[in-house]
Design a protein around this motif. Structure first.
Motif, mmCIF file in Angstrom:
data_model
loop_
_atom_site.group_PDB
_atom_site.id
_atom_site.type_symbol
_atom_site.label_atom_id
_atom_site.label_comp_id
_atom_site.label_asym_id
_atom_site.label_seq_id
_atom_site.Cartn_x
_atom_site.Cartn_y
_atom_site.Cartn_z
ATOM 1 N N ILE A 135 0.834 -1.207 0.000
ATOM 2 C CA ILE A 135 0.000 0.000 0.000
ATOM 3 C C ILE A 135 0.868 1.255 0.000
ATOM 4 C CG2 ILE A 135 -1.731 1.286 1.300
ATOM 5 C CD1 ILE A 135 -2.687 -1.457 2.386
ATOM 6 N N LEU A 136 1.905 1.275 0.835
ATOM 7 C CA LEU A 136 2.759 2.459 0.926
ATOM 8 C C LEU A 136 3.545 2.703 -0.355
ATOM 9 C CD1 LEU A 136 4.160 2.110 4.570
ATOM 10 C CD2 LEU A 136 2.424 3.729 3.740
ATOM 11 N N ASP A 164 -17.156 -2.929 -11.950
ATOM 12 C CA ASP A 164 -16.499 -2.610 -13.230
ATOM 13 C C ASP A 164 -15.054 -2.168 -13.006
ATOM 14 O OD1 ASP A 164 -18.833 -3.215 -14.514
ATOM 15 O OD2 ASP A 164 -19.397 -1.147 -14.958
ATOM 16 N N ALA A 165 -14.836 -1.375 -11.933
ATOM 17 C CA ALA A 165 -13.487 -0.900 -11.646
ATOM 18 C C ALA A 165 -12.563 -2.058 -11.280
ATOM 19 C CB ALA A 165 -13.520 0.129 -10.513
ATOM 20 N N LEU A 166 -13.041 -2.979 -10.447
ATOM 21 C CA LEU A 166 -12.222 -4.128 -10.061
ATOM 22 C C LEU A 166 -12.010 -5.076 -11.234
ATOM 23 C CD1 LEU A 166 -13.748 -4.915 -6.530
ATOM 24 C CD2 LEU A 166 -11.570 -3.778 -7.030
ATOM 25 N N ASP A 167 -13.080 -5.327 -11.982
ATOM 26 C CA ASP A 167 -12.963 -6.236 -13.125
ATOM 27 C C ASP A 167 -12.002 -5.685 -14.177
ATOM 28 O OD1 ASP A 167 -14.791 -7.836 -11.849
ATOM 29 O OD2 ASP A 167 -16.492 -7.254 -13.107
ATOM 30 N N GLY A 168 -11.943 -4.366 -14.282
ATOM 31 C CA GLY A 168 -11.059 -3.748 -15.263
ATOM 32 C C GLY A 168 -9.595 -4.042 -15.000
ATOM 33 N N PRO A 194 -10.719 -9.463 -0.992
ATOM 34 C CA PRO A 194 -9.880 -9.737 -2.163
ATOM 35 C C PRO A 194 -9.411 -11.190 -2.144
ATOM 36 C CG PRO A 194 -8.612 -8.573 -0.503
ATOM 37 C CD PRO A 194 -10.023 -8.644 0.016
ATOM 38 N N LEU A 195 -9.489 -11.834 -3.289
ATOM 39 C CA LEU A 195 -9.011 -13.205 -3.418
ATOM 40 C C LEU A 195 -7.574 -13.161 -3.916
ATOM 41 C CD1 LEU A 195 -12.205 -14.831 -4.990
ATOM 42 C CD2 LEU A 195 -11.490 -14.799 -2.581
ATOM 43 N N ILE A 196 -6.642 -13.171 -2.984
ATOM 44 C CA ILE A 196 -5.229 -12.979 -3.303
ATOM 45 C C ILE A 196 -4.394 -14.056 -2.626
ATOM 46 C CG2 ILE A 196 -5.389 -10.489 -3.716
ATOM 47 C CD1 ILE A 196 -4.537 -9.990 -0.877
ATOM 48 N N ASP A 197 -3.282 -14.390 -3.260
ATOM 49 C CA ASP A 197 -2.342 -15.375 -2.722
ATOM 50 C C ASP A 197 -1.087 -14.725 -2.160
ATOM 51 O OD1 ASP A 197 -3.961 -17.600 -3.514
ATOM 52 O OD2 ASP A 197 -3.240 -17.311 -5.572
ATOM 53 N N ASP A 198 -0.844 -13.489 -2.526
ATOM 54 C CA ASP A 198 0.282 -12.742 -1.967
ATOM 55 C C ASP A 198 -0.079 -11.267 -1.969
ATOM 56 O OD1 ASP A 198 1.502 -11.311 -4.435
ATOM 57 O OD2 ASP A 198 1.367 -13.396 -5.081
ATOM 58 N N ALA A 199 0.637 -10.488 -1.174
ATOM 59 C CA ALA A 199 0.299 -9.083 -0.985
ATOM 60 C C ALA A 199 0.376 -8.292 -2.282
ATOM 61 C CB ALA A 199 1.220 -8.465 0.064
ATOM 62 N N GLY A 200 1.256 -8.691 -3.194
ATOM 63 C CA GLY A 200 1.406 -7.954 -4.442
ATOM 64 C C GLY A 200 0.141 -7.928 -5.271
ATOM 65 N N GLN A 201 -0.695 -8.951 -5.132
ATOM 66 C CA GLN A 201 -1.938 -8.992 -5.896
ATOM 67 C C GLN A 201 -2.952 -7.961 -5.394
ATOM 68 O OE1 GLN A 201 -3.271 -13.049 -5.764
ATOM 69 N NE2 GLN A 201 -1.480 -13.827 -6.863
ATOM 70 N N ALA A 250 -3.955 -4.691 -7.771
ATOM 71 C CA ALA A 250 -5.107 -4.595 -8.682
ATOM 72 C C ALA A 250 -6.317 -4.022 -7.962
ATOM 73 C CB ALA A 250 -5.436 -5.974 -9.256
ATOM 74 N N HIS A 251 -6.482 -4.339 -6.688
ATOM 75 C CA HIS A 251 -7.609 -3.813 -5.917
ATOM 76 C C HIS A 251 -7.410 -2.327 -5.613
ATOM 77 C CE1 HIS A 251 -9.577 -7.733 -5.100
ATOM 78 N NE2 HIS A 251 -8.348 -8.175 -5.319
ATOM 79 N N LEU A 252 -6.173 -1.920 -5.362
ATOM 80 C CA LEU A 252 -5.890 -0.499 -5.149
ATOM 81 C C LEU A 252 -6.154 0.288 -6.426
ATOM 82 C CD1 LEU A 252 -2.571 -0.781 -3.091
ATOM 83 C CD2 LEU A 252 -4.905 -0.490 -2.220
#
Length: 211
Positions: A20-21, A122-126, A166-173, A176-178
């Motif tokens: 995030i930072l 729509d924003a997340l899917d994009g 969020p369906l994520i496996d690591d923080a880097g994913q 896309a949500h940000l």
């Protein structure tokens, strides 16, 4: 009582915090870290974003009080509980509140509530951001002063509240949500979709953190 084994991302919440930072935001955004709620989850972090209407030749000057008008404001809270509350269906939960002034037609549109969910999806899917357990509300505020208050400006404002897992496996994913959250704010504030102009998160001044 939740007694199943904890679920955590590689690097734990520290990796989430760094993601995030280190995130890059549009130049129209001033993003600051703010105190996060501490009673909802073991770990949490929050950021506040002010969206500006930036004119040509005035980009990157968000710390200047003389900047162009603010278009809206959003807050994003990231909650983390390694024991994955059943209602979340995951160990991480994102919660947002977005407020913006809009034109009278949007504020009084009877279809507003029906289409509000699509702003976020729509924003997340994009950005191919996967998620579950989406929930939210949109509130329209229409204020028309009269009498001794007749000289005040009328208000047409919407307040959008939502949360999702969020369906994520690591923080880097989480990136896309940000990005999806950023585009949500742009949509509500009347800006075009994301472009190439981005800025780093601005460190929070001591007086801001203590407010």
């Amino acid at each position: 009582m939740n007694i199943h084994s904890p679920i955590d991302l590689p690097g734990g919440f520290d990796a989430t915090r760094r993601c995030i930072l280190d995130h890059l935001w549009r130049d129209e955004f001033t993003v600051t870290q703010i105190p996060a709620p501490t009673r909802i989850a073991p770990d949490s972090m929050a950021v506040d974003a002010t969206v500006h209407h930036v004119l040509a030749g005035q980009r990157g000057l968000h710390s200047d009080p003389g900047d162009p008008e603010d278009l809206g404001q959003g807050r994003l809270i990231v909650l983390h509980d390694p024991f994955a509350p059943e209602s979340w269906q995951g160990s991480t939960r994102l919660v947002t509140v977005v407020r913006a002034d809009v034109d009278p037609e949007m504020a009084t549109d009877p279809l507003l509530a029906g289409v509000a969910c699509s702003w976020l999806t729509d924003a997340l899917d994009g950005f191919a951001a996967r998620y579950t357990c989406l929930a939210g509300t949109v509130t329209s505020v229409v204020s028309r002063p009269f009498g001794n208050l007749a000289d005040q400006q009328p208000e047409n404002r919407i307040e959008f509240r939502a949360s999702w897992t969020p369906l994520i496996d690591d923080a880097g994913q989480l990136t896309a949500h940000l990005d999806g959250w950023q585009d949500l704010l742009c949509h509500i504030c009347g800006l075009p979709p994301s472009g190439d102009d981005v800025v780093m998160i601005r460190p929070r001044r001591r007086w801001e953190a203590d407010a």
